[in-house]
Motif scaffolding. Structure first.
Motif, PDB file in Angstrom:
ATOM      1  N   ASP A 188       0.833  -1.214   0.000  1.00  0.00           N
ATOM      2  CA  ASP A 188       0.000   0.000   0.000  1.00  0.00           C
ATOM      3  C   ASP A 188       0.863   1.258   0.000  1.00  0.00           C
ATOM      4  O   ASP A 188       0.577   2.229  -0.716  1.00  0.00           O
ATOM      5  N   ALA A 189       1.927   1.231   0.812  1.00  0.00           N
ATOM      6  CA  ALA A 189       2.789   2.412   0.901  1.00  0.00           C
ATOM      7  C   ALA A 189       3.507   2.677  -0.423  1.00  0.00           C
ATOM      8  O   ALA A 189       3.616   3.823  -0.877  1.00  0.00           O
ATOM      9  N   LEU A 190       4.002   1.613  -1.057  1.00  0.00           N
ATOM     10  CA  LEU A 190       4.665   1.780  -2.352  1.00  0.00           C
ATOM     11  C   LEU A 190       3.696   2.299  -3.413  1.00  0.00           C
ATOM     12  O   LEU A 190       4.048   3.154  -4.237  1.00  0.00           O
ATOM     13  N   THR A 191       2.478   1.779  -3.395  1.00  0.00           N
ATOM     14  CA  THR A 191       1.480   2.224  -4.373  1.00  0.00           C
ATOM     15  C   THR A 191       1.166   3.702  -4.198  1.00  0.00           C
ATOM     16  O   THR A 191       1.092   4.462  -5.170  1.00  0.00           O
ATOM     17  N   TRP A 192       0.999   4.117  -2.949  1.00  0.00           N
ATOM     18  CA  TRP A 192       0.703   5.535  -2.693  1.00  0.00           C
ATOM     19  C   TRP A 192       1.917   6.414  -3.020  1.00  0.00           C
ATOM     20  O   TRP A 192       1.765   7.535  -3.517  1.00  0.00           O
ATOM     21  N   LEU A 193       3.105   5.881  -2.759  1.00  0.00           N
ATOM     22  CA  LEU A 193       4.321   6.601  -3.129  1.00  0.00           C
ATOM     23  C   LEU A 193       4.349   6.856  -4.634  1.00  0.00           C
ATOM     24  O   LEU A 193       4.649   7.972  -5.093  1.00  0.00           O
ATOM     25  N   GLY A 194       3.983   5.829  -5.409  1.00  0.00           N
ATOM     26  CA  GLY A 194       3.947   5.988  -6.862  1.00  0.00           C
ATOM     27  C   GLY A 194       2.947   7.050  -7.290  1.00  0.00           C
ATOM     28  O   GLY A 194       3.225   7.858  -8.193  1.00  0.00           O
ATOM     29  N   ARG A 195       1.785   7.080  -6.628  1.00  0.00           N
ATOM     30  CA  ARG A 195       0.770   8.076  -6.989  1.00  0.00           C
ATOM     31  C   ARG A 195       1.259   9.491  -6.708  1.00  0.00           C
ATOM     32  O   ARG A 195       1.031  10.412  -7.500  1.00  0.00           O
ATOM     33  N   GLN A 196       1.937   9.672  -5.590  1.00  0.00           N
ATOM     34  CA  GLN A 196       2.405  11.017  -5.265  1.00  0.00           C
ATOM     35  C   GLN A 196       3.549  11.455  -6.179  1.00  0.00           C
ATOM     36  O   GLN A 196       3.632  12.612  -6.586  1.00  0.00           O
ATOM     37  N   LEU A 197       4.421  10.514  -6.519  1.00  0.00           N
ATOM     38  CA  LEU A 197       5.492  10.829  -7.473  1.00  0.00           C
ATOM     39  C   LEU A 197       4.884  11.228  -8.825  1.00  0.00           C
ATOM     40  O   LEU A 197       5.344  12.167  -9.481  1.00  0.00           O
ATOM     41  N   GLY A 198       3.848  10.512  -9.236  1.00  0.00           N
ATOM     42  CA  GLY A 198       3.184  10.849 -10.479  1.00  0.00           C
ATOM     43  C   GLY A 198       2.557  12.232 -10.442  1.00  0.00           C
ATOM     44  O   GLY A 198       2.623  12.982 -11.424  1.00  0.00           O
ATOM     45  N   GLN A 199       1.946  12.582  -9.304  1.00  0.00           N
ATOM     46  CA  GLN A 199       1.331  13.908  -9.167  1.00  0.00           C
ATOM     47  C   GLN A 199       2.369  15.019  -9.275  1.00  0.00           C
ATOM     48  O   GLN A 199       2.063  16.137  -9.695  1.00  0.00           O
ATOM     49  N   LEU A 200       3.599  14.705  -8.899  1.00  0.00           N
ATOM     50  CA  LEU A 200       4.672  15.707  -8.925  1.00  0.00           C
ATOM     51  C   LEU A 200       5.463  15.663 -10.231  1.00  0.00           C
ATOM     52  O   LEU A 200       6.511  16.315 -10.360  1.00  0.00           O
ATOM     53  N   GLY A 201       4.984  14.890 -11.207  1.00  0.00           N
ATOM     54  CA  GLY A 201       5.635  14.849 -12.513  1.00  0.00           C
ATOM     55  C   GLY A 201       6.863  13.967 -12.590  1.00  0.00           C
ATOM     56  O   GLY A 201       7.616  14.027 -13.575  1.00  0.00           O
ATOM     57  N   ARG A 202       7.087  13.129 -11.598  1.00  0.00           N
ATOM     58  CA  ARG A 202       8.276  12.258 -11.585  1.00  0.00           C
ATOM     59  C   ARG A 202       7.854  10.860 -12.060  1.00  0.00           C
ATOM     60  O   ARG A 202       7.800   9.898 -11.297  1.00  0.00           O
ATOM     61  N   ALA A 203       7.523  10.801 -13.342  1.00  0.00           N
ATOM     62  CA  ALA A 203       6.873   9.614 -13.906  1.00  0.00           C
ATOM     63  C   ALA A 203       7.736   8.365 -13.813  1.00  0.00           C
ATOM     64  O   ALA A 203       7.245   7.273 -13.511  1.00  0.00           O
ATOM     65  N   ARG A 204       9.036   8.475 -14.118  1.00  0.00           N
ATOM     66  CA  ARG A 204       9.902   7.294 -14.113  1.00  0.00           C
ATOM     67  C   ARG A 204       9.969   6.677 -12.713  1.00  0.00           C
ATOM     68  O   ARG A 204       9.855   5.457 -12.553  1.00  0.00           O
ATOM     69  N   GLU A 205      10.162   7.527 -11.697  1.00  0.00           N
ATOM     70  CA  GLU A 205      10.212   7.021 -10.325  1.00  0.00           C
ATOM     71  C   GLU A 205       8.861   6.453  -9.891  1.00  0.00           C
ATOM     72  O   GLU A 205       8.799   5.455  -9.153  1.00  0.00           O
ATOM     73  N   ALA A 206       7.787   7.081 -10.374  1.00  0.00           N
ATOM     74  CA  ALA A 206       6.449   6.588 -10.042  1.00  0.00           C
ATOM     75  C   ALA A 206       6.251   5.183 -10.583  1.00  0.00           C
ATOM     76  O   ALA A 206       5.743   4.283  -9.888  1.00  0.00           O
ATOM     77  N   ARG A 207       6.651   4.947 -11.841  1.00  0.00           N
ATOM     78  CA  ARG A 207       6.492   3.610 -12.430  1.00  0.00           C
ATOM     79  C   ARG A 207       7.320   2.580 -11.679  1.00  0.00           C
ATOM     80  O   ARG A 207       6.876   1.444 -11.469  1.00  0.00           O
ATOM     81  N   ALA A 208       8.495   2.969 -11.228  1.00  0.00           N
ATOM     82  CA  ALA A 208       9.352   2.016 -10.495  1.00  0.00           C
ATOM     83  C   ALA A 208       8.688   1.608  -9.177  1.00  0.00           C
ATOM     84  O   ALA A 208       8.710   0.422  -8.803  1.00  0.00           O
ATOM     85  N   ALA A 209       8.097   2.576  -8.473  1.00  0.00           N
ATOM     86  CA  ALA A 209       7.442   2.268  -7.197  1.00  0.00           C
ATOM     87  C   ALA A 209       6.238   1.367  -7.406  1.00  0.00           C
ATOM     88  O   ALA A 209       6.027   0.385  -6.665  1.00  0.00           O
ATOM     89  N   VAL A 210       5.459   1.647  -8.455  1.00  0.00           N
ATOM     90  CA  VAL A 210       4.273   0.821  -8.731  1.00  0.00           C
ATOM     91  C   VAL A 210       4.676  -0.586  -9.127  1.00  0.00           C
ATOM     92  O   VAL A 210       4.066  -1.577  -8.699  1.00  0.00           O
ATOM     93  N   ARG A 211       5.722  -0.711  -9.965  1.00  0.00           N
ATOM     94  CA  ARG A 211       6.186  -2.060 -10.358  1.00  0.00           C
ATOM     95  C   ARG A 211       6.652  -2.853  -9.159  1.00  0.00           C
ATOM     96  O   ARG A 211       6.379  -4.065  -9.047  1.00  0.00           O
ATOM     97  N   GLU A 212       7.389  -2.197  -8.242  1.00  0.00           N
ATOM     98  CA  GLU A 212       7.825  -2.920  -7.038  1.00  0.00           C
ATOM     99  C   GLU A 212       6.634  -3.396  -6.228  1.00  0.00           C
ATOM    100  O   GLU A 212       6.630  -4.521  -5.711  1.00  0.00           O
ATOM    101  N   ALA A 213       5.609  -2.522  -6.116  1.00  0.00           N
ATOM    102  CA  ALA A 213       4.405  -2.911  -5.364  1.00  0.00           C
ATOM    103  C   ALA A 213       3.728  -4.126  -6.016  1.00  0.00           C
ATOM    104  O   ALA A 213       3.280  -5.057  -5.327  1.00  0.00           O
ATOM    105  N   GLU A 214       3.664  -4.133  -7.330  1.00  0.00           N
ATOM    106  CA  GLU A 214       2.989  -5.225  -8.034  1.00  0.00           C
ATOM    107  C   GLU A 214       3.750  -6.535  -7.904  1.00  0.00           C
ATOM    108  O   GLU A 214       3.145  -7.614  -8.027  1.00  0.00           O
ATOM    109  N   ARG A 215       5.061  -6.494  -7.692  1.00  0.00           N
ATOM    110  CA  ARG A 215       5.855  -7.725  -7.569  1.00  0.00           C
ATOM    111  C   ARG A 215       5.709  -8.372  -6.187  1.00  0.00           C
ATOM    112  O   ARG A 215       6.098  -9.532  -6.034  1.00  0.00           O
ATOM    113  N   LEU A 216       5.211  -7.668  -5.220  1.00  0.00           N
ATOM    114  CA  LEU A 216       5.136  -8.202  -3.845  1.00  0.00           C
ATOM    115  C   LEU A 216       4.093  -9.314  -3.743  1.00  0.00           C
ATOM    116  O   LEU A 216       3.068  -9.273  -4.394  1.00  0.00           O
TER     117      LEU A 216
END
Length: 442
Positions: free
Chosen positions: A414-442
Motif C-alpha cells: 500500500d505504501a509503495l502504491t501511494w508513493l507511486g501516486r504522489q510521485l506521479g502527481q509531482l511529474g516524476r513519472a519514471r520514479e512513479a512507475r518504479a514504485a508501482v512495479r515494485e508494489a505489483e511484484r510483492l
C-alpha cells in the motif's frame, strides 16, 4: 406529565410534526404575528423527532430555522416584554446543540448550549436553568472537559435538591436524570467519596417515588440500568467493574465467531457501564473495530474519539499509556480517512507520529501513522508533503518486510502504491512507475 409508553410510533409522530410545520407555514403567511410562534414550536419538535430518527443533518437544519425564528421574535418584542419567547428560544438552542453534538460539531454545539443557559439565567425558572445546565454538563463531559462539566451539574443540583429533599414528584424523572448525571460525572472523575452523599439522596428519593408514584419506577429503573446502576434495599449500587471485563471478553468471542452485530451490541453494553475511564478505552476501541468491519465507518468515529480522550487522560499521569494513546490516535485518523474527512484526520495522525517519535514506538506503528498522514495530505492536494511522509513510511517498512514478508506485505504494498501516486502527481513519472512495479511484484 406524559409517560414514554404514551408516545406514538416515531414515524407517525414525525409525519404529524412535518404536517404541522407545513400548516403553520401556510397560516403564518396571512397572519405572521399570530402563527409564527407556533411555527417555531413545530419546527423545534420536528427537529427533535428527526434527530431521534437518525436524520441528524436534517434535524440541524430544522433546529437552526427554529432558533433563527425565535431570535427574530425575541428581538421584535411583540409588545409582550423581552422574555416572552426566551424559553422557546432556549429550548430550540438546546435541541440544536444536541443535534450538532451528534454530528460531532462539538464547538458549535457548546456555543448553542451555553447560549441556552444564559437565556435561562435571565428569563427562566430554576428548573429550566437546571435542565439547560445538565445538557451543557453532559456535552462538556463527553468532550473531556470534566471540571467545567462537574461545575454545571453541581449548579443544577443546587436548584433541584430542595425539591428532591421535599419529596416533590412532579418532575421526578427529570430530577433523577439530574442526580444520575452528577453521580456519573463524579465517578468518571474518580471522585467516589464526593458521589456518596448524592447516591444516598438518590436511594432515599427512589424509595419515596416508589411509595408515592409507583408508575414512575419502571422508567427510573430503566434509566439507572442503562447507566449501569441500580437501587436495592441496601442503597444505591454500581455494576461491578469486573462486569466490564466479562462483557468485553464476550464481545471478543462473538467477534471471533463472526457474529459482528451481536459483538457490537455487547461492546455498546460495556461502554454504558460506569467503570473506570481507562478500562472503557479497550471496549470502545473494539466497538470501533467491529463497526469498521461492518462497513459502518462513520459510526466508528465517535467510539474512537472517546477512546482517545480516555487514553489521553490516563497518559497524563502514566507514561506507559502513551503507546496506547498513539495507537488510538492512529486508528482515529485512519477511520476519518475512510469517511473522507481528510483534513480532520491530520490532527490525530500528527499527534500519533509525535508520540511515536518521542516514545520510541515500534517502527511498524510509526510507519502506519506516516502512511496514513501521507494519504490525508495527498487527498488534500499537498503532494510534496504527502511524498515526504510516504517515503519515510516506505523506508521503515522495507526492512520489516524483508524480515517478515507475510506480516508486512500488505502495508508495504500500500505504501509503495501511494508513493507511486504522489510521485506521479509531482511529474516524476519514471520514479512513479518504479514504485508501482515494485508494489505489483510483492
Amino acid at each position: 406529565m406524559s409517560h414514554p409508553h404514551e408516545r406514538l410510533d416515531l414515524a407517525q409522530e414525525l409525519a404529524e410534526a412535518e404536517e404541522a410545520v407545513g400548516e403553520y407555514r401556510r397560516l403564518a403567511v396571512s397572519d405572521p404575528g399570530l402563527y409564527l410562534p407556533g411555527l417555531g414550536v413545530a419546527l423545534d419538535r420536528c427537529a427533535l423527532l428527526l434527530g431521534l430518527a437518525g436524520r441528524r443533518a436534517e434535524a440541524v437544519a430544522v433546529a437552526e430555522e427554529a432558533v433563527d425564528l425565535f431570535r427574530e421574535l425575541s428581538g421584535s418584542g411583540g409588545g409582550s416584554g423581552p422574555g416572552v419567547h426566551a424559553m422557546s428560544l432556549a429550548s430550540a438552542l438546546v435541541n440544536l446543540g444536541n443535534q450538532l453534538a451528534e454530528l460531532r460539531h462539538h464547538d458549535r454545539a457548546l456555543v448553542s448550549l451555553r447560549a441556552a443557559v444564559e437565556l435561562c439565567r435571565r428569563h427562566g425558572s430554576e428548573l429550566r436553568l437546571a435542565s439547560s445546565l445538565e445538557h451543557l454538563g453532559i456535552k462538556l463531559g463527553e468532550m473531556g472537559q470534566a471540571d467545567e462539566a462537574l461545575g454545571a451539574h453541581l449548579e443544577a443540583m443546587q436548584l433541584r435538591r430542595p425539591l428532591i429533599e421535599a419529596g416533590s414528584t412532579d418532575d421526578a424523572i427529570d430530577h433523577w436524570g439530574g442526580l444520575l448525571a452528577l453521580i456519573h460525572q463524579l465517578h468518571q472523575m474518580g471522585r467516589e467519596e464526593e458521589a456518596a452523599p448524592y447516591q444516598d439522596l438518590a436511594a432515599r428519593y427512589h424509595r419515596h417515588v416508589r411509595e408515592t408514584r409507583p408508575g414512575f419506577i419502571v422508567f427510573i429503573d430503566d434509566l439507572l440500568a442503562r447507566h449501569g446502576y441500580r437501587v436495592t434495599a441496601t442503597g444505591f449500587r454500581r455494576e461491578s467493574a469486573e462486569r466490564v471485563s466479562e462483557l468485553n471478553e464476550e464481545g471478543l468471542r462473538l467477534m471471533r465467531a463472526g457474529r459482528l452485530d451481536d459483538a457490537a451490541a455487547r461492546f455498546q453494553q460495556v461502554i454504558g457501564l460506569p467503570a473506570d475511564d481507562a478500562r472503557l478505552a479497550t471496549p470502545l476501541h473494539n466497538l470501533a473495530v467491529v463497526l469498521s468491519r461492518l462497513g459502518r465507518y462513520g459510526e466508528a468515529v465517535e467510539p474512537l474519539e472517546r477512546a482517545v480522550r480516555l487514553h489521553r487522560a490516563a497518559a497524563m499521569t502514566d507514561d506507559r499509556r502513551r503507546p496506547q494513546l498513539a495507537s488510538s490516535l492512529n486508528n482515529l485518523g485512519w477511520t476519518l480517512l475512510a469517511v473522507e474527512r481528510f483534513k480532520d484526520a491530520l490532527a490525530p495522525l500528527e499527534e500519533a507520529i509525535g508520540l511515536q517519535r518521542e516514545n520510541a514506538g515500534s517502527p511498524a506503528g510509526l510507519a502506519r501513522s506516516l502512511y496514513n498522514r501521507g494519504v490525508a495530505l495527498g487527498h488534500l492536494g499537498r503532494h510534496g508533503e504527502a511524498l515526504d511522509s510516504t517515503e519515510e513510511a516506505v523506508a521503515l517498512l522495507r526492512p520489516l518486510y524483508v524480515r517478515e514478508p507475510d506480516t508486512h506485505r500488505e502495508g508495504f504494498r500500500d505504501a509503495l502504491t501511494w508513493l507511486g501516486r504522489q510521485l506521479g502527481q509531482l511529474g516524476r513519472a519514471r520514479e512513479a512507475r518504479a514504485a508501482v512495479r515494485e508494489a505489483e511484484r510483492l
